[in-house]
Design a protein around this motif. Structure first.
Motif, PDB file in Angstrom:
ATOM      1  N   SER A 248       0.828  -1.208   0.000  1.00 47.98           N
ATOM      2  CA  SER A 248       0.000   0.000   0.000  1.00 47.98           C
ATOM      3  C   SER A 248       0.854   1.247   0.000  1.00 47.98           C
ATOM      4  O   SER A 248       0.505   2.259  -0.610  1.00 47.98           O
ATOM      5  CB  SER A 248      -0.956  -0.013   1.187  1.00 47.98           C
ATOM      6  OG  SER A 248      -0.223  -0.012   2.387  1.00 47.98           O
ATOM      7  N   HIS A 249       1.966   1.150   0.638  1.00 47.13           N
ATOM      8  CA  HIS A 249       2.861   2.300   0.616  1.00 47.13           C
ATOM      9  C   HIS A 249       3.398   2.517  -0.788  1.00 47.13           C
ATOM     10  O   HIS A 249       3.567   3.646  -1.236  1.00 47.13           O
ATOM     11  CB  HIS A 249       4.013   2.088   1.587  1.00 47.13           C
ATOM     12  CG  HIS A 249       4.777   3.325   1.890  1.00 47.13           C
ATOM     13  ND1 HIS A 249       4.273   4.364   2.651  1.00 47.13           N
ATOM     14  CD2 HIS A 249       6.008   3.738   1.504  1.00 47.13           C
ATOM     15  CE1 HIS A 249       5.170   5.322   2.729  1.00 47.13           C
ATOM     16  NE2 HIS A 249       6.234   4.972   2.043  1.00 47.13           N
ATOM     17  N   LEU A 250       3.628   1.441  -1.445  1.00 47.06           N
ATOM     18  CA  LEU A 250       4.114   1.521  -2.816  1.00 47.06           C
ATOM     19  C   LEU A 250       3.079   2.186  -3.700  1.00 47.06           C
ATOM     20  O   LEU A 250       3.395   2.984  -4.574  1.00 47.06           O
ATOM     21  CB  LEU A 250       4.434   0.113  -3.330  1.00 47.06           C
ATOM     22  CG  LEU A 250       4.967   0.013  -4.755  1.00 47.06           C
ATOM     23  CD1 LEU A 250       6.311   0.697  -4.869  1.00 47.06           C
ATOM     24  CD2 LEU A 250       5.089  -1.439  -5.170  1.00 47.06           C
ATOM     25  N   GLN A 251       1.864   1.875  -3.438  1.00 49.73           N
ATOM     26  CA  GLN A 251       0.806   2.505  -4.216  1.00 49.73           C
ATOM     27  C   GLN A 251       0.827   3.996  -4.044  1.00 49.73           C
ATOM     28  O   GLN A 251       0.746   4.770  -4.980  1.00 49.73           O
ATOM     29  CB  GLN A 251      -0.557   1.985  -3.760  1.00 49.73           C
ATOM     30  CG  GLN A 251      -0.966   0.738  -4.470  1.00 49.73           C
ATOM     31  CD  GLN A 251      -2.297   0.263  -3.985  1.00 49.73           C
ATOM     32  OE1 GLN A 251      -2.731   0.593  -2.896  1.00 49.73           O
ATOM     33  NE2 GLN A 251      -2.955  -0.513  -4.794  1.00 49.73           N
ATOM     34  N   LYS A 252       0.966   4.389  -2.835  1.00 43.01           N
ATOM     35  CA  LYS A 252       0.997   5.816  -2.544  1.00 43.01           C
ATOM     36  C   LYS A 252       2.197   6.451  -3.226  1.00 43.01           C
ATOM     37  O   LYS A 252       2.116   7.532  -3.800  1.00 43.01           O
ATOM     38  CB  LYS A 252       1.137   6.051  -1.042  1.00 43.01           C
ATOM     39  CG  LYS A 252      -0.137   6.003  -0.270  1.00 43.01           C
ATOM     40  CD  LYS A 252       0.107   6.578   1.115  1.00 43.01           C
ATOM     41  CE  LYS A 252      -0.688   5.864   2.153  1.00 43.01           C
ATOM     42  NZ  LYS A 252      -0.370   6.304   3.487  1.00 43.01           N
ATOM     43  N   TYR A 253       3.254   5.770  -3.135  1.00 43.49           N
ATOM     44  CA  TYR A 253       4.486   6.311  -3.684  1.00 43.49           C
ATOM     45  C   TYR A 253       4.386   6.448  -5.193  1.00 43.49           C
ATOM     46  O   TYR A 253       4.815   7.431  -5.772  1.00 43.49           O
ATOM     47  CB  TYR A 253       5.642   5.388  -3.302  1.00 43.49           C
ATOM     48  CG  TYR A 253       6.993   5.894  -3.701  1.00 43.49           C
ATOM     49  CD1 TYR A 253       7.753   5.232  -4.658  1.00 43.49           C
ATOM     50  CD2 TYR A 253       7.526   7.053  -3.142  1.00 43.49           C
ATOM     51  CE1 TYR A 253       9.005   5.691  -5.028  1.00 43.49           C
ATOM     52  CE2 TYR A 253       8.771   7.509  -3.512  1.00 43.49           C
ATOM     53  CZ  TYR A 253       9.506   6.825  -4.455  1.00 43.49           C
ATOM     54  OH  TYR A 253      10.733   7.288  -4.828  1.00 43.49           O
ATOM     55  N   ARG A 254       3.804   5.473  -5.775  1.00 40.88           N
ATOM     56  CA  ARG A 254       3.655   5.516  -7.227  1.00 40.88           C
ATOM     57  C   ARG A 254       2.733   6.635  -7.643  1.00 40.88           C
ATOM     58  O   ARG A 254       2.927   7.290  -8.655  1.00 40.88           O
ATOM     59  CB  ARG A 254       3.072   4.195  -7.723  1.00 40.88           C
ATOM     60  CG  ARG A 254       4.122   3.127  -7.825  1.00 40.88           C
ATOM     61  CD  ARG A 254       3.542   1.890  -8.395  1.00 40.88           C
ATOM     62  NE  ARG A 254       4.548   0.877  -8.579  1.00 40.88           N
ATOM     63  CZ  ARG A 254       4.271  -0.358  -8.888  1.00 40.88           C
ATOM     64  NH1 ARG A 254       3.020  -0.727  -9.040  1.00 40.88           N
ATOM     65  NH2 ARG A 254       5.222  -1.243  -9.056  1.00 40.88           N
ATOM     66  N   LEU A 255       1.768   6.797  -6.853  1.00 39.97           N
ATOM     67  CA  LEU A 255       0.831   7.885  -7.127  1.00 39.97           C
ATOM     68  C   LEU A 255       1.575   9.203  -7.102  1.00 39.97           C
ATOM     69  O   LEU A 255       1.412  10.072  -7.943  1.00 39.97           O
ATOM     70  CB  LEU A 255      -0.260   7.890  -6.054  1.00 39.97           C
ATOM     71  CG  LEU A 255      -1.455   8.759  -6.327  1.00 39.97           C
ATOM     72  CD1 LEU A 255      -2.179   8.242  -7.537  1.00 39.97           C
ATOM     73  CD2 LEU A 255      -2.369   8.748  -5.132  1.00 39.97           C
ATOM     74  N   TYR A 256       2.382   9.312  -6.146  1.00 36.71           N
ATOM     75  CA  TYR A 256       3.192  10.510  -5.976  1.00 36.71           C
ATOM     76  C   TYR A 256       4.108  10.706  -7.178  1.00 36.71           C
ATOM     77  O   TYR A 256       4.209  11.793  -7.732  1.00 36.71           O
ATOM     78  CB  TYR A 256       3.985  10.343  -4.685  1.00 36.71           C
ATOM     79  CG  TYR A 256       5.109  11.319  -4.490  1.00 36.71           C
ATOM     80  CD1 TYR A 256       6.429  10.912  -4.586  1.00 36.71           C
ATOM     81  CD2 TYR A 256       4.852  12.654  -4.196  1.00 36.71           C
ATOM     82  CE1 TYR A 256       7.465  11.809  -4.381  1.00 36.71           C
ATOM     83  CE2 TYR A 256       5.892  13.543  -4.006  1.00 36.71           C
ATOM     84  CZ  TYR A 256       7.191  13.128  -4.093  1.00 36.71           C
ATOM     85  OH  TYR A 256       8.221  14.002  -3.905  1.00 36.71           O
ATOM     86  N   LEU A 257       4.739   9.642  -7.590  1.00 33.44           N
ATOM     87  CA  LEU A 257       5.634   9.731  -8.734  1.00 33.44           C
ATOM     88  C   LEU A 257       4.859  10.068  -9.985  1.00 33.44           C
ATOM     89  O   LEU A 257       5.282  10.855 -10.814  1.00 33.44           O
ATOM     90  CB  LEU A 257       6.359   8.395  -8.949  1.00 33.44           C
ATOM     91  CG  LEU A 257       7.444   8.024  -7.956  1.00 33.44           C
ATOM     92  CD1 LEU A 257       8.035   6.691  -8.364  1.00 33.44           C
ATOM     93  CD2 LEU A 257       8.521   9.092  -7.929  1.00 33.44           C
ATOM     94  N   LYS A 258       3.759   9.471 -10.063  1.00 37.88           N
ATOM     95  CA  LYS A 258       2.931   9.704 -11.230  1.00 37.88           C
ATOM     96  C   LYS A 258       2.563  11.157 -11.332  1.00 37.88           C
ATOM     97  O   LYS A 258       2.617  11.774 -12.371  1.00 37.88           O
ATOM     98  CB  LYS A 258       1.649   8.869 -11.120  1.00 37.88           C
ATOM     99  CG  LYS A 258       0.909   8.810 -12.430  1.00 37.88           C
ATOM    100  CD  LYS A 258      -0.499   8.329 -12.240  1.00 37.88           C
ATOM    101  CE  LYS A 258      -0.575   7.015 -11.496  1.00 37.88           C
ATOM    102  NZ  LYS A 258      -1.959   6.554 -11.402  1.00 37.88           N
ATOM    103  N   ARG A 259       2.231  11.690 -10.230  1.00 35.22           N
ATOM    104  CA  ARG A 259       1.871  13.089 -10.227  1.00 35.22           C
ATOM    105  C   ARG A 259       3.004  13.919 -10.756  1.00 35.22           C
ATOM    106  O   ARG A 259       2.830  14.829 -11.535  1.00 35.22           O
ATOM    107  CB  ARG A 259       1.570  13.529  -8.800  1.00 35.22           C
ATOM    108  CG  ARG A 259       0.133  13.427  -8.453  1.00 35.22           C
ATOM    109  CD  ARG A 259      -0.137  14.289  -7.250  1.00 35.22           C
ATOM    110  NE  ARG A 259       0.601  13.835  -6.096  1.00 35.22           N
ATOM    111  CZ  ARG A 259       0.150  12.947  -5.231  1.00 35.22           C
ATOM    112  NH1 ARG A 259      -1.039  12.436  -5.396  1.00 35.22           N
ATOM    113  NH2 ARG A 259       0.856  12.571  -4.207  1.00 35.22           N
ATOM    114  N   ILE A 260       4.153  13.552 -10.304  1.00 36.76           N
ATOM    115  CA  ILE A 260       5.305  14.332 -10.698  1.00 36.76           C
ATOM    116  C   ILE A 260       5.586  14.212 -12.180  1.00 36.76           C
ATOM    117  O   ILE A 260       5.888  15.186 -12.854  1.00 36.76           O
ATOM    118  CB  ILE A 260       6.556  13.847  -9.929  1.00 36.76           C
ATOM    119  CG1 ILE A 260       6.389  14.087  -8.443  1.00 36.76           C
ATOM    120  CG2 ILE A 260       7.782  14.548 -10.436  1.00 36.76           C
ATOM    121  CD1 ILE A 260       7.493  13.465  -7.652  1.00 36.76           C
ATOM    122  N   THR A 261       5.528  13.031 -12.631  1.00 39.21           N
ATOM    123  CA  THR A 261       5.957  12.805 -14.004  1.00 39.21           C
ATOM    124  C   THR A 261       4.821  12.857 -14.996  1.00 39.21           C
ATOM    125  O   THR A 261       5.028  12.849 -16.170  1.00 39.21           O
ATOM    126  CB  THR A 261       6.622  11.429 -14.128  1.00 39.21           C
ATOM    127  OG1 THR A 261       5.671  10.444 -13.710  1.00 39.21           O
ATOM    128  CG2 THR A 261       7.838  11.358 -13.244  1.00 39.21           C
TER     129      THR A 261
END
Lengths: 636, 150
Positions: A248-261
């Motif tokens: 679940s943390h990975l999901q959040k993190y990916r979301l964050y990265l996605k936002r950035i990129t």
């Protein structure tokens, strides 16, 4: 004792006494905020530095109920603080800013803010902020109780299922929506975990800075594409950390990265999607930079490619960008739901949405698989698309356009003489009748798959497209049902199909047909058309248009009808047509609007087709097909 | 209502600040936050504002001396300045800030310089007026400020 009573009274009197932490580097605003909050009878702590705020929160997050923070701060970006608080403490955070740009507000919300207030803040607004605390509490409680059952429930309900994982930790409540799309991807990794809810009530994990740092290191080490929770967990080597926590943390993190990129990649992806070779398909996925989507292998590539190359204009366009959409022709967990796609297409979807795009896998699979087979019809062999058309049409076009039907058939098969039964149905496309939509869809599908826009390969597979009359029909049906979403699929199909077809490819003509078809389909798709009807034929013309083919081997290319369909949008595919053995191999290139504008009315097309039939002999001439059609405008 | 001419004069002065567009509703919010527990709140906030924003004004001035203009930075400073100004209800100052930011976004250096000069003028004028207002308020007595017409 008095104090106790006061405290308990205050608790009962919630929201009075709610403990708020206010952060703002501007002293004027901070003083104002403090006074306002006090006036609301909250318990206020203020600081002008984000780092101090974090320190206070980390000391004991239970000291506070709510955080209000300015966006614009010198020592730390407000959004960053927002994320950290969300990740580590899971407290509601309200953003504050003098700037009310929609983009900023969106950013605030996607970063996890539960509200976004504009300065100067009014007391009325602050009087209601306690709702965020209550809401969160309720959510948490529910999640804890239901973490197990929720997983099950979610699993059942498609999107909700994705949440299951997250909910286990009860962390991503507010990010549910954002993550919905991602969760398809996550599900692959976490699927089986989330299906095992019963034991998932372990205490919530607090992602401290060190822990998060370890996490990020592990992810980087593995590479964001390959970072699966299991491996991350191993690398992190932290006791009592479960795979679910990491997931679940990975999901959040990916979301964050996605936002950035996200934004940055979107353009890149689009560009990248254009006319890339098969091999690029896979890359496309990663182009998005999200790394969330696994590129599809083999046939999938096609799909991906197809997607990518679809012009953004329409639904397809959107779909394309996230090459990593992971559209699999085959049913797989990563399948994206067409519906999703469709919606995405219709609105401005961000990449995440596209990614979550699920292709009604079965359809795709069918198409792909079906196509090659159908393509293998020997009939596809010839260039005389036109000729065939005539023949084909007579075959079973039940639909509107007998002529077109034949055309379609001819196109798809690329061979002049086999009226593909399925193809005839394609003729519907020509007609533009209501049936068209359905037929087209199927046609589109067929063509799409056959087309494999992206590469020249599909062209060769074209044959497979046509012959599979049955399959086509099936695919058509599939397409149809998908309607709008199909457009996406169409692209996908096309992509995928070509690859398959390449293998089966018999004939250059097919290729061209395929191209055409796919193009058509994509074109149509873009137009969000109800009539996907991009019959293969239609595609052809479209292709031709873009490529300025003067001579298109197979007359298949010309597909004015399909062109019409496409409303001249997004096809952004510019197939580059290369002649191979007299056949056209159209390699789609991304292009803003693919649909040839010279596609005329259906009537024109029909008459052209008729003419073609008569000119079988001439059909072999690629030009014939192309020219005639190229004149048509896509106005379907 | 006003118990003495000073009170009335205060009220008139206050009203003119609104009428002439120097202050907006936010200022009223500040006044409403002033109470017995916080009797000089408005003046406190305004004082704090002028003290803190002086720093920002200086930063902007310096940035405008460096050529070529760093519009991003200028916009940044002005964003903060605007936030502060809007918190006390400084209407004209806020308007100039907005204009300045527009020029920054469009890269119009000339517009920025011009607007900034105007902004400084408004900023200074408001300060003078508010100082006079607070002085009068002190003289008129706390009663008067509490009895301001709504």
């Amino acid at each position: 004792m008095t104090v106790e009573r006061v405290i308990s009274e205050k608790k009962d009197q919630f929201p009075i006494g709610m403990r708020v932490l206010a952060v703002d580097d501007d002293p004027t605003c901070l003083l104002l905020l403090e006074t306002l909050l006090r006036r609301c009878q909250y318990n206020v702590t203020i600081t002008s530095q984000a780092v101090t705020a974090l320190k206070l929160l980390r000391e004991n997050k239970n000291n506070f109920d709510l955080v209000i923070s300015d966006v614009h701060m010198p020592d730390m970006d407000g959004f960053k603080l927002l994320e950290l608080v969300g990740l580590e403490m899971d407290l509601p955070v309200i953003m504050l800013s003098a700037n009310g740009d929609t983009k900023l507000v969106m950013k605030g919300i996607t970063h996890g803010g539960c509200d976004y207030l504009l300065k100067p803040v009014r007391i009325e607004e602050l009087q209601n902020i306690w709702q965020h605390v209550v809401r969160r509490k309720k959510f948490d409680r529910k999640d804890r109780y239901n973490s197990g059952s929720q997983d099950k429930a979610y699993t059942d309900s498609g999107e909700a299922a994705r949440m299951g994982n997250v909910d286990q930790n009860g962390k991503l409540n507010k990010k549910r929506k954002d993550q919905n799309e991602e969760e398809d991807e996550e599900r692959d990794e976490n699927g089986h975990d989330s299906e095992d809810p019963s034991t998932q009530k372990e205490p919530r994990v607090v992602w401290s800075v060190e822990l998060h740092h370890k996490f990020v290191t592990a992810v980087k080490q593995l590479g964001i594409d390959k970072a699966v929770p299991k491996k991350i967990l191993e690398l992190m080597n932290v006791e009592k950390l479960t795979r679910e926590n990491v997931a679940s943390h990975l999901q959040k993190y990916r979301l964050y990265l996605k936002r950035i990129t996200c934004l940055a990649n979107q353009q890149a992806n689009m560009a990248a999607a254009v006319g890339s070779a098969d091999s690029t398909y896979l890359r496309m996925g990663s182009l998005n930079g999200l790394g969330n989507f696994h590129t599809l292998a083999g046939s999938d590539q096609l799909r991906n490619a197809a997607f990518r190359s679809f012009p953004p204009g329409g639904v397809l366009g959107r779909l394309n960008t996230p090459a990593g959409l992971g559209m699999h022709g085959l049913p797989s967990p990563g399948m994206i739901q067409l519906n999703h796609v469709q919606n995405l297409g219709n609105t401005n979807n961000d990449q995440s949405k596209l990614q979550s795009f699920v292709i009604p896998g079965n359809h795709n699979a069918n198409i792909l698989q079906g196509m090659p087979m159908s393509l293998e019809l020997d009939q596809l062999q010839n260039n005389k698309g036109v000729n065939h058309i005539g023949e084909l049409s007579t075959a079973d076009n039940s639909t509107v356009f007998p002529v077109s039907g034949s055309l379609i058939n001819a196109r798809t098969t690329g061979c002049s003489d086999n009226p593909l039964p399925g193809v005839t149905s394609n003729s519907l496309m020509l007609e533009g009748s209501s049936q068209q939509a359905t037929l087209h869809a199927s046609n589109l599908r067929d063509s799409v798959s056959a087309m494999g826009f992206k590469s020249g390969n599909p062209l060769s597979h074209f044959t497979s497209m046509a012959p599979a009359s049955d399959q086509l029909q099936d695919s058509k049906a599939d397409l149809q049902s998908q309607a709008s979403p199909i457009s996406c699929n169409a692209g996908q199909i096309i992509r995928n199909a070509p690859q398959e077809w390449n293998a089966a490819r018999k004939d250059a003509t097919y290729q061209s047909n395929v191209m055409c078809c796919s193009i058509n389909s994509s074109i149509s798709v873009n137009g969000a058309m109800d009539h996907l009807g991009p019959c293969l034929d239609q595609n052809n013309p479209i292709f031709q248009r873009n490529i300025d083919l003067d001579s298109i081997g197979p007359s298949n290319f010309v597909d004015p009808l399909s062109i019409k369909r496409c409303e001249g949008e997004n096809l952004a595919m510019e197939p580059s047509v290369t002649q191979k053995e007299g056949y056209f191999v159209v390699q789609p290139r991304l292009q803003g609007s693919y649909i040839p504008d010279n596609i005329g009315s259906l009537e024109d097309l029909a008459s052209a087709m008729m003419k073609r039939e008569q000119d079988k002999g001439e059909a072999a001439d690629g030009n014939f097909g192309c020219n005639a059609y190229s004149r048509r405008t896509n106005c379907i | 209502m006003e118990r003495n001419p000073m009170g009335r004069q205060l009220a008139i002065m206050r009203q003119s600040l609104f009428d002439q567009g120097y202050l907006d509703e936010q200022f009223i919010q500040l006044e409403e936050l002033q109470d017995d527990a916080n009797p000089n709140f408005v003046e406190e906030v305004v004082t704090l504002y002028y003290r803190d924003s002086a720093r920002l004004i200086l930063n902007i001035e310096q940035a405008l001396e460096r050529k070529p203009f760093d519009f991003n930075k200028l916009d940044d400073y002005m964003h903060q300045f605007k936030g502060s100004s809007s918190s006390i209800g400084a209407k004209k100052v806020k308007a100039e800030s907005t204009l300045f930011r527009e020029y920054c976004k469009s890269g119009n250096g000339e517009g920025c310089t011009r607007t900034f000069q105007q902004l400084k003028k408004e900023y200074a004028t408001l300060r003078k007026k508010l100082e006079a207002y607070f002085q009068m308020a002190r003289q008129a007595g706390p009663m008067e400020t509490a009895c301001r017409p709504k």
